[in-house]
Design a protein around this motif. Structure first.
Motif, mmCIF file in Angstrom:
data_model
loop_
_atom_site.group_PDB
_atom_site.id
_atom_site.type_symbol
_atom_site.label_atom_id
_atom_site.label_comp_id
_atom_site.label_asym_id
_atom_site.label_seq_id
_atom_site.Cartn_x
_atom_site.Cartn_y
_atom_site.Cartn_z
ATOM 1 N N GLU A 71 -15.245 31.119 9.191
ATOM 2 C CA GLU A 71 -15.392 32.011 8.047
ATOM 3 C C GLU A 71 -16.849 32.035 7.604
ATOM 4 O O GLU A 71 -17.500 31.010 7.495
ATOM 5 C CB GLU A 71 -14.501 31.551 6.893
ATOM 6 N N ILE A 72 -17.339 33.237 7.350
ATOM 7 C CA ILE A 72 -18.693 33.397 6.837
ATOM 8 C C ILE A 72 -18.702 33.138 5.326
ATOM 9 O O ILE A 72 -17.778 33.506 4.614
ATOM 10 C CB ILE A 72 -19.197 34.828 7.114
ATOM 11 N N SER A 73 -19.745 32.486 4.850
ATOM 12 C CA SER A 73 -19.856 32.197 3.421
ATOM 13 C C SER A 73 -19.727 33.468 2.597
ATOM 14 O O SER A 73 -20.271 34.514 2.946
ATOM 15 C CB SER A 73 -21.204 31.525 3.137
ATOM 16 N N GLN A 74 -19.011 33.348 1.459
ATOM 17 C CA GLN A 74 -18.810 34.500 0.583
ATOM 18 C C GLN A 74 -19.943 34.666 -0.432
ATOM 19 O O GLN A 74 -19.987 35.649 -1.157
ATOM 20 C CB GLN A 74 -17.482 34.357 -0.176
ATOM 21 N N ARG A 75 -20.852 33.695 -0.492
ATOM 22 C CA ARG A 75 -21.913 33.775 -1.500
ATOM 23 C C ARG A 75 -22.768 35.025 -1.323
ATOM 24 O O ARG A 75 -23.178 35.655 -2.297
ATOM 25 C CB ARG A 75 -22.812 32.537 -1.410
ATOM 26 N N TYR A 76 -23.040 35.380 -0.084
ATOM 27 C CA TYR A 76 -23.893 36.537 0.177
ATOM 28 C C TYR A 76 -23.263 37.810 -0.372
ATOM 29 O O TYR A 76 -23.910 38.575 -1.096
ATOM 30 C CB TYR A 76 -24.150 36.664 1.674
ATOM 31 N N GLY B 91 -29.095 28.093 6.500
ATOM 32 C CA GLY B 91 -27.669 28.291 6.716
ATOM 33 C C GLY B 91 -27.209 29.664 6.266
ATOM 34 O O GLY B 91 -26.400 30.319 6.924
ATOM 35 N N GLU B 92 -27.746 30.115 5.141
ATOM 36 C CA GLU B 92 -27.403 31.443 4.641
ATOM 37 C C GLU B 92 -27.956 32.536 5.553
ATOM 38 O O GLU B 92 -27.324 33.565 5.766
ATOM 39 C CB GLU B 92 -27.953 31.615 3.228
ATOM 40 N N LYS B 93 -29.144 32.301 6.108
ATOM 41 C CA LYS B 93 -29.709 33.274 7.041
ATOM 42 C C LYS B 93 -28.894 33.342 8.322
ATOM 43 O O LYS B 93 -28.692 34.424 8.894
ATOM 44 C CB LYS B 93 -31.162 32.908 7.357
ATOM 45 N N ALA C 127 -25.743 32.774 8.456
ATOM 46 C CA ALA C 127 -24.521 33.495 8.089
ATOM 47 C C ALA C 127 -24.705 35.000 8.239
ATOM 48 O O ALA C 127 -23.789 35.722 8.633
ATOM 49 C CB ALA C 127 -24.106 33.161 6.655
ATOM 50 N N GLY D 102 -23.852 36.381 11.614
ATOM 51 C CA GLY D 102 -22.452 36.695 11.843
ATOM 52 C C GLY D 102 -21.965 37.911 11.092
ATOM 53 O O GLY D 102 -20.871 38.416 11.359
ATOM 54 N N LEU D 103 -22.758 38.404 10.148
ATOM 55 C CA LEU D 103 -22.387 39.603 9.399
ATOM 56 C C LEU D 103 -23.025 40.865 9.987
ATOM 57 O O LEU D 103 -22.373 41.905 10.108
ATOM 58 C CB LEU D 103 -22.808 39.460 7.932
#
Length: 275
Positions: free
Chosen positions: A79-84, A168-170, A172, A175-176
């Motif tokens: 699962e990709i982080s939902q924060r973005y 880590g956010e980058k 993510a 994957g989006l």
């Protein structure tokens, strides 16, 4: 696999390998992910075609053993982080929702943290789902999108939500964003209707001096950002999350991605390999 497809796939995988190498991902982990993704896609395509989905059928299509397929079908995809996504929604609301825009300038307003109207707390409640306003503020300050003034009010620093520090956010975003481009290419490969082809274009030259690149990067940054903001404003007006009164059927995602690239051109055809 025909030669053209093999070459295209190799280039995609090679680009991904640079990231996996840098992150220390073992080849076995990558292979497992490929197998899992292939099994999931085959299962989805069989379901879409109205065909019976069985472990034996998937094994025959993929070339995997029935045992491997059975195990892979039980695995859950990452699962990709939902924060973005939450951050993007909050930022979009701040840019376009009249409650959070300065009526005189048309620019994002300076917001108090608390308040029943026009506050950051109300903005987050409306656009971020169940994420707390404190957590969202810390996240937006961390990636340098929001600044806190001396009186406690909050000012928007950037009209784009792009992670600045968190690798880590980058990752993510990998994957989006990359799957969206691949899905567009796949759609254009399979559609029979010329009018249904999705927009996919690029412009590039391969004999540029390095000295001109900073100017071109700045040019792209300025003009591409203005174009994306125009697209963003249009989508905001037609999105049900922003305007619940909008009717229509189905629930679709649509958008446009622009990316800048540069790389050296390899003119050496005779590459030597050493043991």
């Amino acid at each position: 696999m025909d030669k053209t497809l093999r070459t295209a796939f190799y280039r995609i995988v090679k680009a991904l390998m640079r990231i996996l190498y840098r992150k220390g991902v073992a080849l076995g982990d990558f292979t497992l992910l490929v197998k899992q993704a292939y099994v999931e896609v085959v299962e989805q395509e069989l379901q879409r075609a109205g065909e019976r989905v069985t472990t034996s059928r998937i094994a025959a299509i993929t070339g995997l053993t029935r045992k491997d397929v059975a195990v892979l079908r039980e695995c859950e995809g990452g699962e990709i982080s939902q924060r973005y996504n939450r951050g993007v929604r909050v930022l979009t609301g701040w840019l376009h929702d009249p409650e959070f825009v300065d009526a005189h300038t048309g620019q994002p307003a300076v917001l108090p943290f608390r308040g029943e109207q026009g506050s950051f707390e109300r903005l987050v409640q409306r656009y971020s789902g169940d994420m707390s306003s404190f957590a969202m503020l810390e996240e937006m300050k961390r990636i340098q999108v929001v600044a806190e003034n001396a009186d406690g009010t909050l000012m928007l620093l950037s009209p784009v939500y792009v992670p600045q520090c968190d690798e880590g956010e980058k990752v993510a975003l990998l994957g989006l964003d990359v799957p969206l481009l691949i899905n567009t290419i796949d759609h254009n490969l399979t559609t029979d209707n010329p009018e249904n082809v999705r927009y996919q274009r690029k412009v590039s030259y391969d004999n540029l001096p390095q000295e001109v690149l900073p100017e071109f990067r700045a040019f792209v940054q300025r003009d591409a950002q203005q174009l994306l903001l125009r697209f963003n404003a249009w989508l905001y007006q037609h999105d049900r999350d922003s305007n619940p009164e909008i009717g229509g059927t189905g629930r679709m995602q649509a958008g446009v991605g622009i990316y800048y690239f540069e790389q050296p051109v390899n003119t050496n055809k005779d590459v030597k390999h050493e043991d």
